[in-house]
Design a protein around this motif. Structure first.
Motif, PDB file in Angstrom:
ATOM      1  N   LYS A 150      -7.887  -8.030 -10.838  1.00 28.09           N
ATOM      2  CA  LYS A 150      -8.217  -9.151  -9.929  1.00 28.09           C
ATOM      3  C   LYS A 150      -8.448  -8.679  -8.498  1.00 28.09           C
ATOM      4  CE  LYS A 150      -5.282 -12.222 -12.664  1.00 28.09           C
ATOM      5  NZ  LYS A 150      -4.016 -12.966 -12.707  1.00 28.09           N
ATOM      6  N   ASN A 151      -9.016  -7.489  -8.340  1.00 24.86           N
ATOM      7  CA  ASN A 151      -9.300  -6.937  -7.007  1.00 24.86           C
ATOM      8  C   ASN A 151      -8.057  -7.009  -6.117  1.00 24.86           C
ATOM      9  OD1 ASN A 151     -11.012  -5.688  -5.165  1.00 24.86           O
ATOM     10  ND2 ASN A 151     -11.619  -7.634  -4.245  1.00 24.86           N
ATOM     11  N   PHE A 152      -6.913  -6.584  -6.656  1.00 24.80           N
ATOM     12  CA  PHE A 152      -5.613  -6.710  -6.004  1.00 24.80           C
ATOM     13  C   PHE A 152      -5.545  -6.022  -4.639  1.00 24.80           C
ATOM     14  CE2 PHE A 152      -1.486  -4.243  -5.687  1.00 24.80           C
ATOM     15  CZ  PHE A 152      -0.749  -5.266  -5.112  1.00 24.80           C
ATOM     16  N   LEU A 153      -6.089  -4.792  -4.544  1.00 19.72           N
ATOM     17  CA  LEU A 153      -5.866  -4.012  -3.323  1.00 19.72           C
ATOM     18  C   LEU A 153      -7.141  -3.306  -2.845  1.00 19.72           C
ATOM     19  CD1 LEU A 153      -3.186  -3.406  -1.676  1.00 19.72           C
ATOM     20  CD2 LEU A 153      -3.192  -1.184  -2.806  1.00 19.72           C
ATOM     21  N   PRO A 154      -8.070  -4.073  -2.236  1.00 22.72           N
ATOM     22  CA  PRO A 154      -9.230  -3.411  -1.626  1.00 22.72           C
ATOM     23  C   PRO A 154      -8.741  -2.422  -0.551  1.00 22.72           C
ATOM     24  CG  PRO A 154      -9.460  -5.807  -1.580  1.00 22.72           C
ATOM     25  CD  PRO A 154      -8.070  -5.523  -2.026  1.00 22.72           C
ATOM     26  N   LEU A 155      -9.573  -1.457  -0.210  1.00 20.86           N
ATOM     27  CA  LEU A 155      -9.122  -0.390   0.693  1.00 20.86           C
ATOM     28  C   LEU A 155      -8.572  -0.904   2.031  1.00 20.86           C
ATOM     29  CD1 LEU A 155      -8.791   2.678   0.739  1.00 20.86           C
ATOM     30  CD2 LEU A 155     -10.985   2.806   1.910  1.00 20.86           C
ATOM     31  N   PRO A 156      -9.265  -1.864   2.717  1.00 20.35           N
ATOM     32  CA  PRO A 156      -8.685  -2.349   3.984  1.00 20.35           C
ATOM     33  C   PRO A 156      -7.297  -2.967   3.793  1.00 20.35           C
ATOM     34  CG  PRO A 156     -10.957  -3.058   3.779  1.00 20.35           C
ATOM     35  CD  PRO A 156     -10.563  -2.492   2.451  1.00 20.35           C
ATOM     36  N   THR A 157      -7.100  -3.644   2.659  1.00 23.91           N
ATOM     37  CA  THR A 157      -5.788  -4.226   2.387  1.00 23.91           C
ATOM     38  C   THR A 157      -4.759  -3.118   2.145  1.00 23.91           C
ATOM     39  OG1 THR A 157      -6.955  -6.046   1.310  1.00 23.91           O
ATOM     40  CG2 THR A 157      -4.581  -5.958   0.994  1.00 23.91           C
ATOM     41  N   ALA A 158      -5.174  -2.078   1.432  1.00 22.70           N
ATOM     42  CA  ALA A 158      -4.272  -0.945   1.201  1.00 22.70           C
ATOM     43  C   ALA A 158      -3.860  -0.327   2.532  1.00 22.70           C
ATOM     44  CB  ALA A 158      -4.963   0.098   0.322  1.00 22.70           C
ATOM     45  N   ALA A 168      -1.486  10.369  10.196  1.00 24.31           N
ATOM     46  CA  ALA A 168      -2.165  11.336   9.326  1.00 24.31           C
ATOM     47  C   ALA A 168      -1.868  11.019   7.864  1.00 24.31           C
ATOM     48  CB  ALA A 168      -1.705  12.752   9.674  1.00 24.31           C
ATOM     49  N   TYR A 169      -0.618  10.714   7.574  1.00 25.93           N
ATOM     50  CA  TYR A 169      -0.217  10.366   6.198  1.00 25.93           C
ATOM     51  C   TYR A 169      -1.010   9.154   5.697  1.00 25.93           C
ATOM     52  CZ  TYR A 169       2.790   8.131   2.656  1.00 25.93           C
ATOM     53  OH  TYR A 169       3.274   7.515   1.534  1.00 25.93           O
ATOM     54  N   ILE A 170      -1.086   8.120   6.528  1.00 18.82           N
ATOM     55  CA  ILE A 170      -1.787   6.893   6.111  1.00 18.82           C
ATOM     56  C   ILE A 170      -3.273   7.182   5.874  1.00 18.82           C
ATOM     57  CG2 ILE A 170      -2.499   4.585   6.878  1.00 18.82           C
ATOM     58  CD1 ILE A 170       0.186   4.431   8.411  1.00 18.82           C
ATOM     59  N   LEU A 171      -3.899   7.873   6.812  1.00 21.43           N
ATOM     60  CA  LEU A 171      -5.341   8.127   6.701  1.00 21.43           C
ATOM     61  C   LEU A 171      -5.657   9.066   5.532  1.00 21.43           C
ATOM     62  CD1 LEU A 171      -6.241   8.427  10.495  1.00 21.43           C
ATOM     63  CD2 LEU A 171      -6.752   6.530   8.944  1.00 21.43           C
ATOM     64  N   ILE A 172      -4.849  10.116   5.372  1.00 20.08           N
ATOM     65  CA  ILE A 172      -5.091  11.066   4.266  1.00 20.08           C
ATOM     66  C   ILE A 172      -4.908  10.371   2.923  1.00 20.08           C
ATOM     67  CG2 ILE A 172      -4.133  13.107   3.106  1.00 20.08           C
ATOM     68  CD1 ILE A 172      -3.604  14.243   5.947  1.00 20.08           C
ATOM     69  N   SER A 173      -3.848   9.595   2.811  1.00 17.32           N
ATOM     70  CA  SER A 173      -3.578   8.901   1.549  1.00 17.32           C
ATOM     71  C   SER A 173      -4.725   7.939   1.213  1.00 17.32           C
ATOM     72  CB  SER A 173      -2.244   8.146   1.663  1.00 17.32           C
ATOM     73  OG  SER A 173      -1.899   7.587   0.429  1.00 17.32           O
ATOM     74  N   CYS A 174      -5.128   7.132   2.201  1.00 13.14           N
ATOM     75  CA  CYS A 174      -6.227   6.178   1.959  1.00 13.14           C
ATOM     76  C   CYS A 174      -7.526   6.923   1.623  1.00 13.14           C
ATOM     77  CB  CYS A 174      -6.438   5.284   3.186  1.00 13.14           C
ATOM     78  SG  CYS A 174      -5.153   4.033   3.393  1.00 13.14           S
ATOM     79  N   ALA A 175      -7.811   8.016   2.339  1.00 11.33           N
ATOM     80  CA  ALA A 175      -9.060   8.753   2.108  1.00 11.33           C
ATOM     81  C   ALA A 175      -9.089   9.346   0.696  1.00 11.33           C
ATOM     82  CB  ALA A 175      -9.207   9.860   3.151  1.00 11.33           C
ATOM     83  N   ILE A 176      -7.992   9.974   0.279  1.00 13.16           N
ATOM     84  CA  ILE A 176      -7.973  10.581  -1.063  1.00 13.16           C
ATOM     85  C   ILE A 176      -8.088   9.504  -2.146  1.00 13.16           C
ATOM     86  CG2 ILE A 176      -6.568  11.908  -2.705  1.00 13.16           C
ATOM     87  CD1 ILE A 176      -5.410  13.419  -0.306  1.00 13.16           C
ATOM     88  N   TRP A 195      -5.819  10.293  -9.138  1.00  9.14           N
ATOM     89  CA  TRP A 195      -5.876   9.709  -7.788  1.00  9.14           C
ATOM     90  C   TRP A 195      -4.475   9.372  -7.287  1.00  9.14           C
ATOM     91  CZ3 TRP A 195      -4.175   4.890  -6.265  1.00  9.14           C
ATOM     92  CH2 TRP A 195      -3.880   3.973  -7.276  1.00  9.14           C
ATOM     93  N   VAL A 196      -3.584   8.992  -8.210  1.00 12.11           N
ATOM     94  CA  VAL A 196      -2.196   8.697  -7.821  1.00 12.11           C
ATOM     95  C   VAL A 196      -1.474   9.988  -7.443  1.00 12.11           C
ATOM     96  CG1 VAL A 196       0.042   7.818  -8.634  1.00 12.11           C
ATOM     97  CG2 VAL A 196      -2.065   6.637  -9.267  1.00 12.11           C
ATOM     98  N   LEU A 197      -1.707  11.030  -8.247  1.00 18.30           N
ATOM     99  CA  LEU A 197      -1.043  12.310  -8.003  1.00 18.30           C
ATOM    100  C   LEU A 197      -1.427  12.865  -6.619  1.00 18.30           C
ATOM    101  CD1 LEU A 197       0.717  14.592  -9.193  1.00 18.30           C
ATOM    102  CD2 LEU A 197      -1.373  15.596 -10.107  1.00 18.30           C
ATOM    103  N   PHE A 198      -2.739  12.875  -6.337  1.00 21.14           N
ATOM    104  CA  PHE A 198      -3.202  13.497  -5.085  1.00 21.14           C
ATOM    105  C   PHE A 198      -3.214  12.532  -3.891  1.00 21.14           C
ATOM    106  CE2 PHE A 198      -5.385  16.200  -8.334  1.00 21.14           C
ATOM    107  CZ  PHE A 198      -4.639  17.350  -8.082  1.00 21.14           C
ATOM    108  N   GLY A 199      -3.343  11.237  -4.175  1.00 22.37           N
ATOM    109  CA  GLY A 199      -3.480  10.288  -3.071  1.00 22.37           C
ATOM    110  C   GLY A 199      -2.210   9.554  -2.698  1.00 22.37           C
ATOM    111  N   VAL A 200      -1.242   9.491  -3.619  1.00 19.64           N
ATOM    112  CA  VAL A 200      -0.023   8.725  -3.328  1.00 19.64           C
ATOM    113  C   VAL A 200       1.233   9.590  -3.492  1.00 19.64           C
ATOM    114  CG1 VAL A 200       1.337   6.674  -3.883  1.00 19.64           C
ATOM    115  CG2 VAL A 200      -1.153   6.591  -4.113  1.00 19.64           C
ATOM    116  N   VAL A 201       1.469  10.065  -4.707  1.00 16.00           N
ATOM    117  CA  VAL A 201       2.718  10.791  -4.971  1.00 16.00           C
ATOM    118  C   VAL A 201       2.790  12.084  -4.140  1.00 16.00           C
ATOM    119  CG1 VAL A 201       4.080  11.975  -6.738  1.00 16.00           C
ATOM    120  CG2 VAL A 201       2.979   9.790  -7.266  1.00 16.00           C
TER     121      VAL A 201
END
Lengths: 486, 90
Positions: A234-242, B31-39, B61-67
């Protein structure tokens, strides 16, 4: 779901223990020379473990064990990105501001967040505005926690909603009022360990039952491939929201009055630094464990009528009687630790920032003690009555309250203590503009312009206003500014 | 001795030390926020869940972008607080 007598007994035993700890704390603090210092900030005597647990359990709430697992369960792997703001809690919430805030609070005798603003900006009006903001958002936050507690008691103890609310109000009112912050801190160690141990235990049980993480992920892929990739179902987390959620569930901690004032309780810099590290580790284990158990639950129980019931359901279905009793105490512990911290913050706002500063500056110690107790009990009763008519969307209220605190206080704290140019008018206008921006956006049909949460916009407006107004208004007294900035 | 974090003054070296700690914490947080969102954007958003590669049960994507970033951030916090963050408390 049926709760066994053993589970129920363990649950009740837990409440008895909390009250006993509070009475012990009362004995420890009853001869304190300065009531406010002891009651609200524990005589600034807490070591790293006490500070870390009271900080972490004040930040997490009943939603952590009720609403949050429901989001993990419903949204799959994307929910871990939603939660990832927690990665900065120790760094931004303790290490970034700790040394500056703890030292200032200690030297100027601050016991509440409005105290901090009054002493830094030399503005009693700012203290009153901060106190009112704390009362508005704090009471809204507490109502959501009372309702969450009542829902847990309804599920586990079979109580009616009315009696569940009354029971919770009495227990939390007594244990907060009797024990003060010291009682809350001692109880928090028990509650924090329970929450931490409970989270890990249920994660191990659930992941093993589901056949391991790889099996869980493949089951989710079979159920709905969207559970594996962002933005989720349901489009839960678009990037800006994330991006916004990193601020709401991470950076916002810097301005939560019931959390930031825990920095005031720190004994020394050694304790502060260790607490920062512990907070990071505790919350990492906490959230990863809860996430793993909720994800496993989705694989084992593919659908449930009310996702908010997923945590109670897996506890009762997958653990034994005694472990169930301990685990079902965990969400309750989260609710109680948050509510008790909020009661102290709001009653502190009434006693110190409204009564003592503006009505009776020469109040005797006995009067201060009485006003503190009466405020705590009155707030507890007020929230109880408000919670008797429960709002529909609990987690929304929690997010609203967190965002409200953050929009009002983040910029005045950061630019007030780390920028020499902040003026009293700049601080006041910054606080009000952040608050108004947030409320205004929440009232719009689309509260998230360009996809960003109202908090992000509130912070931007608040920062711009702080700088602009400070540039054109009278600064603080030069001697005072020289003293605090050099 | 009275409890609490104490000092002779709030200005001068103390302020500079606090500002240095704040800058480090704020920069690493951003940096953490931007890197995580970018990956996550590069490796996760817009991908199909049916084809998403998995390692150790975790989507890549979870392994490299979040965890990964989260654990690195916690390690940075621990190392910074225990070994690097020193100042006027002595």
């Amino acid at each position: 779901m049926r709760t066994s007598p053993v589970t129920f007994f363990v649950f009740i035993l837990y409440f008895g223990l909390l009250i006993a700890i509070s009475i012990y704390a009362w004995y420890r603090r009853k001869n304190a020379k300065n009531f406010s210092e002891e009651y609200f900030v524990g005589g600034r005597s807490f070591g790293p473990w006490l500070v870390a647990f009271i900080w972490a359990t004040s930040w997490t709430s009943g939603g952590t064990f009720i609403g949050t697992p429901a989001i993990y369960y419903s949204m799959g792997w994307t929910a871990l990105l939603w939660q990832a703001g927690a990665g900065v809690l120790g760094m931004i919430g303790m290490l970034a501001i700790g040394r500056r805030i703890a030292r200032f609070a200690s030297d100027y005798g601050c016991v509440t967040l409005p105290d901090l603003f009054v002493e830094r900006f030399k503005s009693r009006l700012m203290g009153i505005c901060a106190a009112l903001s704390i009362l508005i958002f704090g009471i809204a936050y507490m109502v959501s926690q009372y309702v969450a507690a009542a829902r847990i008691l309804e599920t586990f103890a079979g109580m009616s909603y009315f009696w569940a609310i009354v029971f919770f109000a009495v227990v939390v009112g007594v244990y907060t009022t009797v024990g003060g912050i010291r009682g809350v801190a001692y109880n928090t160690i028990l509650q924090g360990l329970l929450m931490l141990g409970g989270s890990v235990a249920i994660a191990v049980v659930m992941v093993r039952a589901a056949g391991g993480l790889a099996a869980i992920t493949e089951t989710l892929r079979g159920l709905d491939p969207q559970l594996l990739v962002p933005p989720g179902p349901k489009n839960f987390l678009p990037l800006p929201t994330a991006f916004s959620t990193f601020f709401v569930l991470g950076v916002a901690v810097i301005a939560q009055p019931h959390v930031v004032t825990r920095i005031f309780t720190v004994k020394d810099m050694y304790s502060l630094k260790r607490a920062g590290a512990l907070i990071s580790l505790i919350t990492l284990v906490w959230f990863f464990s809860l996430f793993a158990s909720a994800l496993a639950a989705r694989a084992l129980i593919p659908s449930i009528d009310v996702p908010d019931r997923i945590f109670p359901t897996i506890v009762l279905q997958y653990t034994g009687d005694i472990l169930s009793g301990l685990l079902l105490s965990a969400p309750f512990a989260a609710v109680m630790s948050t509510v008790s911290s909020l009661i102290l913050s709001t009653s502190g706002a009434i006693m110190k920032d409204i009564y003592q500063r503006n009505i009776n500056p020469n109040a005797s110690p006995a009067t201060i003690r009485t006003i503190s107790y009466v405020s705590a009990v009155a707030i507890s009763l007020l929230v109880m009555f408000l919670a008797l008519n429960p709002p529909r969307f609990l987690q929304d209220i929690v997010m609203f309250a967190i965002s409200g605190f953050a929009a009002s206080f983040t910029v005045p704290i950061l630019l007030g203590f780390f920028w020499k140019g902040g003026s009293p008018s700049g601080g006041l206008c910054s606080m009000i503009s952040g608050f108004v921006t947030l409320i205004y956006l929440y009232l719009q049909p689309n509260p998230n312009p360009l996809g960003f949460n109202p908090l992000v916009w509130g912070l931007v407006v608040s920062a711009v206003v702080m700088v602009a107004v400070s540039k054109v208004t009278k600064p603080n007294d030069a001697a005072f500014m020289e003293k605090i900035f050099g | 001795m009275k409890n609490g974090v104490k000092s002779a003054s709030h200005g001068g070296k103390h302020y500079e030390l606090c500002l240095k700690e704040f800058k480090f914490a704020f920069t690493s947080t951003m940096a953490y926020i931007l890197i995580s969102c970018a990956i996550c954007y590069i490796t996760g958003y817009g991908r199909s869940g049916e084809d998403m590669a998995v390692f150790g049960g975790l989507p890549l994507w979870v392994l490299f972008g979040v965890v990964g970033p989260w654990i690195l951030m916690v390690l940075l916090t621990v190392v910074y607080s225990i070994f690097i963050m020193k100042g006027d408390e002595e």
